[in-house]
Design a protein around this motif. Structure first.
Motif, PDB file in Angstrom:
ATOM      1  N   VAL A  73       0.960  -1.119  -0.022  1.00 30.09           N
ATOM      2  CA  VAL A  73      -0.112  -0.153   0.165  1.00 30.09           C
ATOM      3  C   VAL A  73       0.616   1.609   0.157  1.00 30.09           C
ATOM      4  N   ALA A  74       0.062   2.109  -0.974  1.00 26.29           N
ATOM      5  CA  ALA A  74       0.440   3.741  -0.124  1.00 26.29           C
ATOM      6  C   ALA A  74       1.654   4.330   0.775  1.00 26.29           C
ATOM      7  N   ASP A  75       0.990   3.983   1.688  1.00 26.53           N
ATOM      8  CA  ASP A  75       1.371   4.574   3.238  1.00 26.53           C
ATOM      9  C   ASP A  75       2.464   4.073   3.682  1.00 26.53           C
ATOM     10  N   VAL A  76       2.930   2.787   3.143  1.00 32.61           N
ATOM     11  CA  VAL A  76       4.885   2.041   3.623  1.00 32.61           C
ATOM     12  C   VAL A  76       5.162   2.756   1.845  1.00 32.61           C
ATOM     13  N   ILE A  77       4.487   2.604   0.775  1.00 30.19           N
ATOM     14  CA  ILE A  77       5.742   2.765  -1.052  1.00 30.19           C
ATOM     15  C   ILE A  77       5.605   4.354   0.027  1.00 30.19           C
ATOM     16  N   ILE A  78       5.206   5.785   0.511  1.00 28.03           N
ATOM     17  CA  ILE A  78       5.875   6.271   0.610  1.00 28.03           C
ATOM     18  C   ILE A  78       7.015   6.659   1.349  1.00 28.03           C
ATOM     19  N   PRO A  79       7.432   5.559   2.577  1.00 24.96           N
ATOM     20  CA  PRO A  79       8.410   5.929   3.448  1.00 24.96           C
ATOM     21  C   PRO A  79       9.283   5.552   2.452  1.00 24.96           C
ATOM     22  N   ILE A  99      -1.071  -0.172  -5.474  1.00 22.93           N
ATOM     23  CA  ILE A  99      -1.444   1.378  -5.069  1.00 22.93           C
ATOM     24  C   ILE A  99      -2.622   1.372  -5.322  1.00 22.93           C
ATOM     25  N   ILE A 100      -3.703   2.543  -4.400  1.00 22.30           N
ATOM     26  CA  ILE A 100      -4.872   2.177  -5.256  1.00 22.30           C
ATOM     27  C   ILE A 100      -4.784   3.876  -5.867  1.00 22.30           C
ATOM     28  N   ASN A 101      -5.359   3.846  -6.379  1.00 24.54           N
ATOM     29  CA  ASN A 101      -5.638   4.908  -7.944  1.00 24.54           C
ATOM     30  C   ASN A 101      -5.628   5.787  -6.794  1.00 24.54           C
ATOM     31  N   GLU A 102      -6.197   6.101  -6.003  1.00 19.87           N
ATOM     32  CA  GLU A 102      -7.357   7.624  -4.668  1.00 19.87           C
ATOM     33  C   GLU A 102      -5.253   7.875  -4.416  1.00 19.87           C
ATOM     34  N   ARG A 103      -4.322   7.133  -4.308  1.00 21.35           N
ATOM     35  CA  ARG A 103      -3.165   7.266  -3.727  1.00 21.35           C
ATOM     36  C   ARG A 103      -1.943   7.850  -4.653  1.00 21.35           C
ATOM     37  N   ALA A 104      -2.409   7.533  -6.372  1.00 16.92           N
ATOM     38  CA  ALA A 104      -1.180   7.214  -6.678  1.00 16.92           C
ATOM     39  C   ALA A 104      -0.409   9.242  -6.750  1.00 16.92           C
ATOM     40  N   GLY A 105      -1.350   9.983  -6.752  1.00 15.64           N
ATOM     41  CA  GLY A 105      -0.740  11.588  -6.789  1.00 15.64           C
ATOM     42  C   GLY A 105       0.598  11.485  -5.247  1.00 15.64           C
ATOM     43  N   ASP A 106       0.182  11.192  -4.684  1.00 17.06           N
ATOM     44  CA  ASP A 106       1.182  10.589  -3.421  1.00 17.06           C
ATOM     45  C   ASP A 106       2.655  10.504  -3.150  1.00 17.06           C
ATOM     46  N   VAL A 107       1.887   8.845  -3.973  1.00 18.18           N
ATOM     47  CA  VAL A 107       3.289   8.192  -3.954  1.00 18.18           C
ATOM     48  C   VAL A 107       4.339   8.713  -5.226  1.00 18.18           C
TER      49      VAL A 107
END
Length: 135
Positions: A73-79, A99-107
């Motif tokens: 998930v994005a919450d792990v990929i980001i850090p 990565i769910i599409n809604e979090r793609a920008g954050d990633v």
């Protein structure tokens, strides 16, 4: 399951290391590897939180890799994007998916702020993946 590492080995990688937070992961991954003719001489599996466990970072980081793959998930990929370069050879790639599409920008923003260029984006339904290289 070890599927990403097992696939890499079946496709020609000479060595793969896998990390999972689930304590059952090594047993299951080694069983799956054996079913595919892969031994512990080319496949290393361990458990832990790569984001927080310094001894684990040192164990995995004692060699550098041509590709690092994270399907989480994005919450792990980001850090993770801030430290994954420690495990990468010069010119290596980082493939992140799950990565769910809604979090793609954050990633994307995290990858860019940590020195990665996104070379390729893939979408499949509600999910996406990014292939990245270091700037």
């Amino acid at each position: 399951s070890g599927i990403l590492s097992i696939l890499a080995l079946l496709l020609g990688a000479s060595f793969a290391a896998a990390v999972d937070i689930d304590p059952a992961a090594p047993r299951i991954a080694y069983e799956n590897a054996a079913l595919n003719g892969i031994g512990k001489d080319t496949f290393f599996v361990t458990t832990g939180n790569i984001l927080e466990d310094e001894p684990l970072k040192n164990t995995i980081g004692d060699r550098k890799y041509d590709i690092v793959v994270a399907n989480i998930v994005a919450d792990v990929i980001i850090p993770l994007s801030g430290m994954v370069h420690l495990f990468m050879k010069k010119g290596a790639k980082f493939l992140c998916s799950g990565i769910i599409n809604e979090r793609a920008g954050d990633v994307c923003r995290a990858l860019a702020s940590n020195g990665f260029d996104i070379m390729k984006k893939e979408k499949d339904g509600d999910w996406c993946a990014f292939l990245c290289g270091r700037k």
